[in-house]
Every structure is written in C-alpha cells, then in structure tokens.
Design an enzyme around this catalytic site. Structure first.
Site, mmCIF file in Angstrom:
data_model
loop_
_atom_site.group_PDB
_atom_site.id
_atom_site.type_symbol
_atom_site.label_atom_id
_atom_site.label_comp_id
_atom_site.label_asym_id
_atom_site.label_seq_id
_atom_site.Cartn_x
_atom_site.Cartn_y
_atom_site.Cartn_z
ATOM 1 N N ASN A 1 0.834 -1.216 0.000
ATOM 2 C CA ASN A 1 0.000 0.000 0.000
ATOM 3 C C ASN A 1 0.863 1.258 0.000
ATOM 4 O O ASN A 1 0.603 2.219 -0.730
ATOM 5 C CB ASN A 1 -0.911 0.026 1.229
ATOM 6 N N ARG B 1 -10.883 -4.247 -14.419
ATOM 7 C CA ARG B 1 -9.771 -5.126 -14.062
ATOM 8 C C ARG B 1 -10.190 -6.576 -14.243
ATOM 9 O O ARG B 1 -11.315 -6.950 -13.902
ATOM 10 C CB ARG B 1 -9.334 -4.930 -12.600
ATOM 11 N N ARG C 1 -4.995 1.565 -13.504
ATOM 12 C CA ARG C 1 -3.614 1.710 -13.063
ATOM 13 C C ARG C 1 -3.007 0.389 -12.600
ATOM 14 O O ARG C 1 -3.600 -0.339 -11.799
ATOM 15 C CB ARG C 1 -3.530 2.745 -11.936
ATOM 16 N N HIS D 1 -15.226 3.265 -15.124
ATOM 17 C CA HIS D 1 -15.011 2.465 -13.919
ATOM 18 C C HIS D 1 -16.254 1.670 -13.539
ATOM 19 O O HIS D 1 -16.258 0.936 -12.559
ATOM 20 C CB HIS D 1 -14.608 3.424 -12.774
ATOM 21 N N TYR E 1 -12.088 -9.813 -1.945
ATOM 22 C CA TYR E 1 -12.718 -8.519 -1.688
ATOM 23 C C TYR E 1 -14.202 -8.721 -1.420
ATOM 24 O O TYR E 1 -14.845 -9.546 -2.062
ATOM 25 C CB TYR E 1 -12.598 -7.597 -2.907
ATOM 26 N N ARG F 1 -13.936 2.695 4.255
ATOM 27 C CA ARG F 1 -12.763 1.863 4.511
ATOM 28 C C ARG F 1 -11.475 2.661 4.555
ATOM 29 O O ARG F 1 -10.632 2.458 5.419
ATOM 30 C CB ARG F 1 -12.642 0.797 3.420
ATOM 31 N N HIS G 1 -15.081 -3.535 0.076
ATOM 32 C CA HIS G 1 -15.098 -2.879 -1.235
ATOM 33 C C HIS G 1 -16.467 -2.423 -1.726
ATOM 34 O O HIS G 1 -16.544 -1.675 -2.695
ATOM 35 C CB HIS G 1 -14.477 -3.845 -2.262
#
Length: 700
Positions: free
Chosen positions: A47, A374, A404, A434, A467, A560, A588
């Site tokens: 992270n 993704r 990314r 997204h 997740y 979160r 998530h």
C-alpha cells in the site's frame, strides 16, 4: 464559495496514511494468526509503495507546476503536503520494523525462519556459497560508476546492492541489480522453512563480484518513482490505436522522477549527499528499512507451511459458498423469475459466470455488452465472451486500458477478445470508465428483453475471493432499457445520457445522491442516511452531509480508506458517525441508503464519493427494488455497524479508536462467513427411527 479550509475536513493523504496504519494494526493483533499478521505487514508495505508512486508522485508534479495552489481540505500547498507526508511516514517505518521483527521471532519455533547470513549454520553457508557461485554469479550484471561508466538508470521498486570500491587509491561506486528473474528468497535444505533473501546473499559475496577491488560500505537500496501518468489527451484524440499510446505510457513510467529512496543501512554523509544529488531528492525522502523491500514472498511461504501447522499459522480456510438464492439449473431462467444478489467473497461468483456461459450458447441471446476495468490473469469470463462472439452473438466490451497497474493485462485481453470477434471499445479522453455493468439482450417470442448485472466490484475472479462486493442480476425491464441506453451512449461518446432508474456519473450520479440527501434533510430528525464506500473526498458531498447533520439527520458513513470529512465537530457534524472495518477481506462495496421503511431508497454501484469518481469517471449505481434483497442489505449493514472486533470509529481529530467491546463481540466478516457456510450446509437426514416413532404416535 469560501476558499479557506473547512473546519470539518482533513487532508486526504494523511487520512489515507491513517487507514494504512489500521492495516498495520492488524499485523499487531495477537488474535490474528502469525502468517496472516506477516501478510498484513506485506499489504501495508505494498500500500505504501503505491501511495508513494501515485499520490506522492502526483503532489511532486503539482509542486513543480503550481505550488501556490492550496488544498481546500487542509489549507496546505503541495510542498507543505509532501513535508507532512514524509514526517508522518517516518515513525510508521519504525513501527513496521518493530512489528515485523516481533512476528519473525515468533515464527521461528514453527520452523519458519528468515535468516541473516551470520545466523546460517556451517553447512548452510557452504550451500549458499555454492549456489551463489553456480547459479547467481554467472547471471549478475555488476557495474562500476566512474568517468567512463555513467550511473545506470535504476528501475522502480527493484533492489540494487551497492558498495564503495577502492583500487589504487581510486574510489568508485559498485552497483549490482538483484536479477528480476530469480526468486526473491533462497530456501535452505531441510524440513523446516529456512530461507535467506537474495539481496543478502549477493551483498555477502560482493567481494567475489568485484574481485580486484577493496569492497566496503555494503548496502542495498530501492528507489520509488513517480508512476502517476495520464495519457496525453491530444495524443489520444489524434491516434486511432489507443493501445499503442498505453504501451508508450508504460515505458515512460519506468523513467519517472524518484520520490523515495529506501536503504537497508544508514548512509554515510558522503553517500547520502551523493544519492540526493544523483536522484535530485532531499534527505527527508530517504528511509531506512529493516523490513524487506519486497515482501510478496510471504504469501508463497504461507502456502509452503505443512498442513499440520496451517491451522496455527493461517486463517482457517474458507472458500466462497454457493448462494442460497441460486439453485441448480439455468441461472438465466432463475433471474427471469426473481432478482438475485451475490455477496462476495462469502458467496461464489460462479452464478454470474454461468449466466454468461449460458448466454454464449443460448440461441435466443443476440447481444452481450459489458464494461471491464480489471481482470484476473486467468479468467473464464473472457473465455465465455469469446465463445459468445464465435457463436455469432454480438459481443461489445468496453475495456478501460488506463486501469492503473493493470494496463498491460487489459491490453493483452483486449487483443484476445478482438481476435475472437468481440467489438472492443476504449472509452473517453479525460474520463475513465469504472462502471461494472453487463447487459444480455435476448428475444422472447416477438419481444426484445434484457437481463442486467450491476456490481460494486470488478469482474476479477481472483479478487472476488478476497474482496467484499455485491453483484445484482435482474430481469427488470426498465433497468434493462436504461442499460441498453447506457451502452448506446458509451458507443457514441455521449456522457450526458438520461436514465429513468440508473444513476450515472459524470452526468447524474452526484446530483441524484445530493438530491436524496436533501430529501432526508427535509425530514429533519426523522431523516436517516447510511452509506458504505471506500473513500470520501468530494467537497459538494461533504458539505451536503454537514448540512444534513446540522438539520438533525442521523448519518452513518462506513468508509474503509480515505475520509476527508471529520465527524463530531461541534456545530457541523455532530450527528455524523464514521466507522470502518479492516479485516481478513478487503471491504469494497458501495451501498447508498436513504430513509427507512417502505419509502427507503437503496442503491449499489461502482462509485465512491470522490471527485474523480463523481466528475471524471463513468460510474453506474442501480436501485434495489426487490424487497427481500432490501431487507437482506439492511440486515447486513446493521451487522457491519455493530462490528466491535475489527470496527473502528473515526474521531474529530482524524485518528481512529476501537469501538466499545461491551456486550457480544461482533466480527462482521466472521458472521458473514459463518452464515454462508450454514446456508449451504446440507440438512441432516431424518433417521428411520424417527419415522417409526412418528407412525406410532399417529396410531394412538
């Protein structure tokens, strides 16, 4: 609008660092198994790496471009923010070093031993030396730095062993890259898991690498480079092949400015000045770390642990379960009968994948359309989409090449899908796509009908087991028509579409959320807002939440990560509570709840309340109309808000405290795992003796 800092907001970067501190707290939690604690150290480290590459990199660019610009949430310039970040991170390094050392020591009795060279036994040292001479030395690429040998380009997040060299009264620097194609660690012979890191092996034998030199001041280093690259909009507009632009962008990322230098040992004053001059950094950008600069190998070590010890060192194994909402048989047929929601990772992603597989061969299905952000490295979803195209279905895939760190993976998959006959499109200049939405169009006699899937997370089969997310599958035709309009608008670059049910950014999502908050403000103390997200940074949203709090609305935000709005500030956010959960799975979902009872509105979707999501991305949120699903979501949110094991409260000073532990301990993720297991546990068969007793009872 007032340009000064609001009293109830905080800097987003320091807020993120406090979230990552929560990750480190999981590594310090003695109730968490030891190898899982070590994984949290690895996650904390990863992270932090990404934070420096992206957020610190972005601020670095901003400080060069316009250092007079003030961050409204904190009142600081980019340079001031960078100074605050470096100051905040340094004690975190020390805390991480201490945590890592404690866990490493506690793993030793289990035979899991990460060793320094001096800790190796005599036979192990012989083994390591022979391995180095036979397998490592021949593939090393050492270099000296002098007038004839320029300083090499150091790759982002790669490890280099360095040393001062001397020969004939001449001093120079020696650099040895740790090869990327060898293992990060060398396992030692024996039944225990004893290992030594490769950079330590190379550093030990630097005298063999630079035989003719005197070697001293050995160290190993790692640079972190700015990786915040956005493709040039003009290039985007003028080039037909966006994949080509993204490939150039990835190459550019390798050579960006250094924003952090890590070293295993302290530098001498001369060496510190040398590297500061070389990388154009300041001393406060140099960090000493006793923790490995790469820790991903800990996940492989966890898999190597003997079965007999796994229960002691790892979480008890859990696999996503079958959803009780889905029975055997056709998923398409079941969705046509009722809305179905899946809760990852407690429930399996398989029903959604089965839905796509069925659609790929169903003669009545005409089109499948999907947005992809993704994907996993191995994915059945792409197989089914390609099969659908090969079966004559029209398959449209809007894939975001700018996801990314997944850019290359998405480029590869886009080429595979195009080869199979899918229509692949890439979105818009200036706006990332997204959203997580999929539309199946089929013919039912003379009618065109729809099945729509909308999720809070990516179509990634790997992360769906790690997740927490929701995935709604519905045959609601009004939602389906909106989804059809959405994909039509995406195909013609229309960001201003109007929808009856879906709320879509950048055109309507934020506006609708603010309108829903206004609806609760009108109710005053009878108003109720609960929202669960990953991050909150959008100023319009935060100001509206503060307004709602001042009107007496009871507000719970479950956030979160970054949360720039501070609760409990007198006169502004006294009716606002902000909490989060950091546990075994990464939280998530995005859920927005307004009101209570029959008039309650609930949405799930892909957007956080961040300006980038609400104004600069294409996001989709969908209303929940099914009353049973509403009831389920309300119950699960209540459990999340009750979590007093992994849950924390955000304070008005930006720090977190544990929730009160009184009463029954509630670990929300554990509750959801246990519920998922119970829901799929086969019911015990009724014994014959019962039936005999029952028949005797009837004869009385």
């Amino acid at each position: 609008m007032n340009k000064e800092k609001l009293v109830y907001t905080q800097n987003r970067e320091l807020s993120w660092l406090r979230f990552n501190q929560r990750v480190l707290e999981e590594a310090q939690d003695v109730t968490v198994p030891l190898l899982e604690r070590m994984k949290f150290v690895a996650i904390f480290t990863s992270n932090l790496d990404e934070f420096f590459m992206i957020r610190v990199g972005s601020l670095y660019d901003m400080s060069l471009a316009d250092d007079k610009k003030i961050d409204r949430k904190s009142g600081w310039t980019a340079t001031e923010q960078l100074t605050k970040i470096y100051d905040a991170v340094r004690p975190m390094y020390k805390e991480r070093d201490k945590t890592y050392a404690e866990i490493k020591k506690q793993l030793n009795p289990y035979g899991v031993c990460g060793l320094d060279f001096k800790e190796l036994e005599t036979q192990e040292k012989k083994y390591v030396k022979k391995y180095f001479k036979d397998q490592i030395l021949p593939i090393l690429s050492p270099q000296i730095v002098d007038v004839n040998h320029p300083f090499p380009h150091l790759l982002n997040k790669e490890i280099y062993v360095v040393a001062n060299l001397k020969m004939n009264n001449n001093s120079m620097l020696g650099i040895v890259p740790v090869p990327q194609f060898v293992s990060d660690i060398l396992y030692l012979p024996g039944s225990d898991i004893r290992y030594i890191r490769m950079e330590k092996v190379i550093m030990e034998y630097m005298e063999l690498v630079f035989e003719q030199y005197e070697v001293f001041d050995k160290n190993y280093i790692c640079v972190t480079r700015n990786a915040d690259i956005s493709p040039d909009d003009e290039a985007f507009a003028d080039n037909d092949d966006f994949r080509y632009i993204m490939k150039k962008t990835l190459n550019q990322r390798r050579r960006m400015a250094v924003v952090r230098l890590e070293a295993a040992s302290p530098f001498s004053k001369e060496m510190e000045k040398y590297f500061c001059d070389r990388f154009e950094i300041k001393p406060n950008q140099i960090f000493r770390t006793k923790v490995p600069m790469k820790l991903a190998y800990m996940f492989a070590i966890a898999d190597k642990v003997p079965v007999s010890m796994r229960k002691s060192l790892n979480y008890e194994s859990f696999s996503p379960q079958n959803s009780p909402m889905v029975s055997d048989g056709s998923v398409m047929a079941q969705v046509k009968q009722k809305d179905i929601i899946l809760s990852y990772p407690y429930e399996s992603m398989d029903p959604f994948l089965k839905l796509i597989k069925e659609a790929s061969v169903d003669p009545n299905v005409m089109t499948i359309k999907i947005t992809i952000y993704r994907l996993a490295k191995k994915t059945r979803l792409v197989e089914y989409l390609c099969a659908a195209a090969e079966n004559g279905k029209e398959v449209t895939v809007l894939i975001e090449l700018r996801a990314r760190f997944d850019e290359q993976n998405n480029i590869d998959w886009s080429e595979r899908m195009e080869d199979a006959g899918c229509r692949v499109i890439y979105g818009f200049e200036g706006y990332k796509v997204h959203s997580k939405i999929c539309l199946i169009t089929y013919r039912n006699r003379n009618d065109i009908q729809y099945i729509t899937q909308i999720g809070t997370g990516n179509y990634n089969e790997k992360t769906a087991a790690m997740y927490t997310d929701y995935s709604l599958m519905t045959a609601n035709q009004s939602i389906g028509r909106d989804a059809a309009d959405f994909f039509k608008n995406m195909s013609i670059s229309n960001l201003d579409g109007v929808y009856q049910n879906l709320i879509v950014s950048p055109s309507s999502l934020k506006q609708n959320v603010l309108r829903c908050i206004d609806g609760e403000i009108a109710k005053g103390k009878n108003g109720r807002i609960i929202m669960k997200m990953n991050s909150v940074t959008d100023m319009d949203f935060m100001q509206k939440i503060a307004e709602a709090s001042q009107a007496g609305v009871e507000i719970d935000l479950i956030v979160r990560g970054i949360c720039c709005i501070l609760p409990g500030v007198p006169g502004f956010t006294e009716n606002l509570t902000v909490s989060n959960v950091v546990g075994r799975f990464l939280e998530h979902p995005r859920i927005f709840c307004f009101g209570t009872g029959s008039a309650q509105k609930i949405y799930i979707g892909s957007a956080d309340m961040m300006t980038r999501n609400t104004e600069n991305r294409v996001e989709v949120a969908c209303p929940i109309y099914d009353e049973a699903i509403k009831e389920r979501l309300n119950a699960e949110i209540k459990i999340m808000l009750s979590d007093n094991v992994k849950g924390r409260f955000l304070q008005k000073d930006g720090t977190y405290i544990k929730k009160p532990a009184g009463g029954v301990p509630v670990d929300s993720q554990q509750v959801f795992m246990e519920r998922a297991l119970r829901a799929t546990k086969p019911k015990a068969p009724v014994r014959k003796s019962f039936w005999k007793r029952f028949l005797r009872f009837l004869k009385r």
